[in-house]
Structure formats: structure tokens, C-alpha cells
Design an enzyme around this catalytic site. Structure first.
Site, PDB file in Angstrom:
ATOM      1  CG  HIS A  94      -1.818  -1.167   1.333  1.00  0.00           C
ATOM      2  ND1 HIS A  94      -3.058  -1.254   0.769  1.00  0.00           N
ATOM      3  CD2 HIS A  94      -1.602  -2.354   1.968  1.00  0.00           C
ATOM      4  CE1 HIS A  94      -3.594  -2.433   1.046  1.00  0.00           C
ATOM      5  NE2 HIS A  94      -2.727  -3.125   1.759  1.00  0.00           N
ATOM      6  CD  GLU A 111      10.104  10.871 -16.405  1.00  0.00           C
ATOM      7  OE1 GLU A 111      10.538  11.453 -17.421  1.00  0.00           O
ATOM      8  OE2 GLU A 111      10.054  11.404 -15.288  1.00  0.00           O
ATOM      9  CE  LYS A 125      12.772  18.114 -10.870  1.00  0.00           C
ATOM     10  NZ  LYS A 125      12.459  16.923 -11.654  1.00  0.00           N
ATOM     11  CB  SER A 138      14.617  21.088 -14.776  1.00  0.00           C
ATOM     12  OG  SER A 138      13.927  22.323 -14.740  1.00  0.00           O
TER      13      SER A 138
END
Length: 464
Positions: A186, A329, A322, A316
Site C-alpha cells: 500500500h 518514463e 535536476k 529541467s
């Protein structure tokens, strides 16, 4: 069309680009379907060329086609299969549902090229329908090409890619087999697992995916070729279906056989739909794996941060430094596309009206795209992510020690209720379970060390 020639078919004259190898029927289809700009893939054209090549060979061996004519067709079709005329396959995917336009596209290219290749002593003019398409119909050629292309692509690209990714997880798991991390259910802290156990779970998903593909390919290797227009085999030699399956088996190295029932094979795309369903299942596996890696890499300071994925590119345009999990992805977007492709194939599979499915081109396009991108994504994930990732041992060890759920191992000794109180206190005060348990039980340090050893918890059974 600034420069053109005039071609004729049963409906009359058509202007065709001067240097195009295709003819009138292809040009009519080009004119009729200015829909998407999508064309049949290299894998499909390769398979279609093989079907035409070996149809000519088999027909010649059966005495149905002139030997010299067949030889020229075989050479021309081999060039099609090798990619020499890909630019001449000009018909949109969204065309006639049988794929007749693309079958004629191939017939016209091969006929024109065969006429160039035939010897001067061959007086016969090779015709797209009478010779290249002899003993065939679009209704058995296109579904046969779908199956041949899919089998080759799965065996040569997808299965090896999944095996490669499976090995990458197994190797990386073995590299960190001594590292115990917090398990999660969970998305919440649960009992400990090892990196090896988690990664072997991913490897097993991939192994089962390969088994699912192998099972589906059993049905995909039944070829409709030989059924011609409606499955009866009109205008073809009764031996043609068996012999072309044998010829394609020898040519590709993959075992094919004539369809057990030509009416089933041509009126449905059940086998391609089944294969697509297995591709969807593999996509859901890769989606789970990709998202798990993203979660474990998240942060790195303000979230889980258990692993470090390789820094591959700036993440970014505005935030310097970053780094994003770009490979994962990419993989999850591929998975979304495959799931969508399966939905289109599912709808198409319902469009078998009486003796023919009439959404064959969209089945071909989506099925072969799914196979290709899944294979490429799996290999990319293995090479640019899994094989290069590292585990943050310090972060993992710290979070395991502070996991209040570790108290579960004390249940057989102190009971659930007592354990619950220890866990709540440890969580509230941000302290290790062992430290709180020492205060709230009469267990010795040795007993607590033994019972709360995370590595032992990963081996199951009762703690001693």
C-alpha cells in the site's frame, strides 16, 4: 505530380509518378486514402516479400507457374523483402479492410521489377495478378504476412530483449544480495526484503512474459495461405498451403504450418488478438517495474532515495542540477501505447464478418508496433538503467532500522497487542524499534538482536 506516366487497370487510365514501381491500383489507393501518413512497417514488408517470393517458388515446383517467370518474381520479391522498395509502399494504413491495396502494391512493384530482371528470351510479360498473385488472394496473403512478421519480430527482437532485461535484474540483484531494505505494501512500510528478492520478482515477471509469448506463438504459426478468397482454396493447388508453410519455415528458421481450418484463419484475427493480449500483459509488468524504479530513485533527499539511477541528461530547463528517471518514463509511455494498441486490436478482432476480418491493416500496424517498441524499451531499460543503477546502502540501512513494522517479528514472543504499542511509540518518537522494545519488554539485548535481525526476517518462517 509534375512527371507521370499513364497506367491502366480494369477501371481505366491512372496517372502514376514516372519513377514509381507501383501501378494503377496502388495509385488509386493513394488517392483514396489520404488519412494518416502511416505506412506498413519494415517488418511487415519483409514478411510480405517473403510470402510473394515463396509463393512463386512453390507454384513453380507444383508446375503452376513458368519456371523463368517464377525465378524473376522470386528475385524481385527478395528485393522487396530486403527493403529495396520500401518507399514504393505508398498506401496508408487506414485503407480497405482486407489490405487488398497493399497486396496489389506489392504485386505491382514485384511485377515491374521482375520484368526488368527476366531474361530477354522470356517473352511473357509478368502480370501483377496473373503471375505474382497466382494462387493467392489478399484475404490469405495479408493475414499470413501479419503472422509471419509477428513471429519473426517476437522471436528475433522481443524475446531476446526480455531475456536481456531479466538477466540484468538477476545480475544487479546478485550484486546487492546482502542489502536488506524496507518492503512496502500500500506504499507503506512493511516487513524487510532484500534487493535480490525484489529484483528477482521483476525477473520472474519477465520470465513469465516470455512463456506467455511462446504459448501465443503456437497459434500464430498457423498460416491462412492457401485459402484464397473465402477459405475454400479456389484457384490454388491443393498442396500450396502446406508447401508454402514449409518453404517459409525453411527461409525464416521459424516453424510454420498450414492453418488447421482456413475459414477460421481468414475470418478471424483471434491468434493476433491473443498475442496482443500477452503484449499488454508484458506492458503492465514493465509499467509496474518502471514505476517501482522511479519510486525507489525518488528524491533523492526528500523521498525514498534507495537507489541511484544513472544521470543521463539534464532534467529541467529551469532547475539546474535536476535529474529525472527518463528511461523509466520512456518505458511507461511505451507501455501506455501498447495497452492502447491492444484496445484497437480488440475492436478490430470483432470485425470478422462472415468469411473475412476487415480490419487487417490496423491489426498489422498496431501489433507490430507493440512488439517493436516493447522490445526496444526492454533493452533500453536493461542497458541504460538497470545495469547502471547503484543502491544507497546507508539510506536503506537507516530506514530499515527505523521501520516500526519490524516489531512484527516479536509477535510470537510478546503478542500482537504489545507489539502494536511498541510500534506506535517508536513511530511517534522517531526511535528504532529495538530501542523501544528494550524499554517495554523484559527481553535481553541478545534476544532482541536475534529477533529483530532484518536479514533473518527476509527468510520467512518463525524467528528463533
Amino acid at each position: 505530380m509534375s512527371e507521370y506516366r499513364i497506367e491502366n487497370d480494369s477501371m481505366g487510365e491512372v496517372k502514376v509518378p514516372k519513377d514509381a514501381y507501383y501501378g494503377a491500383q496502388t495509385q488509386r489507393a493513394v488517392n483514396n486514402f489520404p488519412v494518416s501518413g502511416l505506412r506498413f512497417s519494415r517488418d511487415f514488408i519483409k514478411a510480405l516479400g517473403l510470402v510473394k517470393q515463396h509463393a512463386a517458388s512453390v507454384n513453380a515446383s507444383l508446375g503452376e507457374l513458368n519456371q523463368e517467370v517464377a525465378a524473376a518474381i522470386e528475385k524481385a520479391a527478395a528485393e522487396v523483402s530486403e527493403g529495396k522498395f520500401d518507399n514504393d509502399f505508398a498506401v496508408d494504413i487506414f485503407q480497405t479492410g482486407s489490405g487488398t491495396s497493399t497486396n496489389m502494391n506489392a504485386n505491382e512493384i514485384i511485377a515491374r521489377r521482375a520484368n526488368e530482371l527476366k531474361g530477354n528470351d522470356v517473352e511473357i510479360t509478368i502480370h501483377p495478378n496473373d503471375h505474382v498473385n497466382y494462387g493467392q488472394s489478399s484475404n490469405d496473403v495479408i493475414p499470413t504476412s501479419i503472422r509471419v512478421a509477428a513471429v519473426m519480430s517476437v522471436r528475433q527482437n522481443l524475446i531476446p530483449a526480455l531475456s536481456h532485461l531479466k538477466s540484468a535484474f538477476e545480475k544487479k540483484g546478485a550484486e546487492y544480495e546482502d542489502v536488506v531494505k524496507t518492503g512496502r505494501t500500500h506504499l507503506m512500510d512493511a516487513m524487510p526484503v532484500t534487493i535480490k528478492q525484489e529484483f528477482e520478482g521483476y525477473a520472474r515477471q519477465l520470465e513469465l512474459g516470455i512463456e506467455r509469448l511462446e504459448s501465443a506463438l503456437e497459434r500464430m504459426t498457423e498460416l491462412p495461405q492457401g485459402g484464397t478468397a473465402v477459405g475454400t482454396g479456389l484457384n490454388t493447388n491443393p498442396k500450396f498451403g502446406t508447401e508454402i508453410a514449409e518453404a517459409l519455415s525453411e527461409a525464416t528458421g521459424h516453424s510454420f504450418r498450414e492453418a488447421g481450418n482456413h475459414f477460421e484463419a481468414q475470418s478471424t484475427v483471434d491468434a493476433p488478438a491473443e498475442l496482443s493480449g500477452q503484449l499488454k500483459t508484458i506492458a503492465t509488468s514493465l509499467m509496474k517495474i518502471g514505476n517501482d524504479l522511479r519510486w525507489m530513485n525518488s528524491g533523492p533527499n526528500s523521498s525514498i532515495g534507495e537507489i541511484r539511477l544513472e544521470a543521463l541528461q539534464p532534467g529541467s530547463s529551469i532547475m539546474p542540477g535536476k535529474i529525472n528517471p527518463v528511461i523509466e518514463e520512456s518505458v511507461t509511455m511505451v507501455c501506455a501505447q501498447v495497452i492502447g494498441n491492444d484496445s484497437a486490436i480488440t475492436v478490430a478482432a470483432q470485425s470478422g464478418n462472415f468469411e473475412l476480418n476487415v480490419m487487417l491493416p490496423v491489426v498489422a500496424h498496431n501489433l507490430l508496433e507493440s512488439i517493436k517498441i516493447l522490445g526496444n524499451a526492454a533493452r533500453n531499460l536493461a542497458d541504460r538503467s538497470v545495469s547502471l543503477l547503484s543502491v544507497n546502502r546507508e539510506k536503506v540501512a537507516d530506514t530499515v532500522g527505523r521501520n516500526p513494522v519490524l516489531v512484527t517479528a516479536l509477535n510470537p514472543i510478546i503478542g500482537y497487542d504489545k507489539g502494536s504499542k511498541i510500534a506506535k511509540k517508536a513511530y511517534k518518537e522517531g526511535r528504532p524499534v529495538k530501542e523501544v522494545a528494550r524499554e517495554m519488554t523484559d527481553l535481553s539485548d541478545e534476544e532482541l538482536d536475534e529477533a529483530l535481525d532484518p536479514i533473518k526476517m527476509t527468510k520467512g518462517g518463525f524467528m528463533e
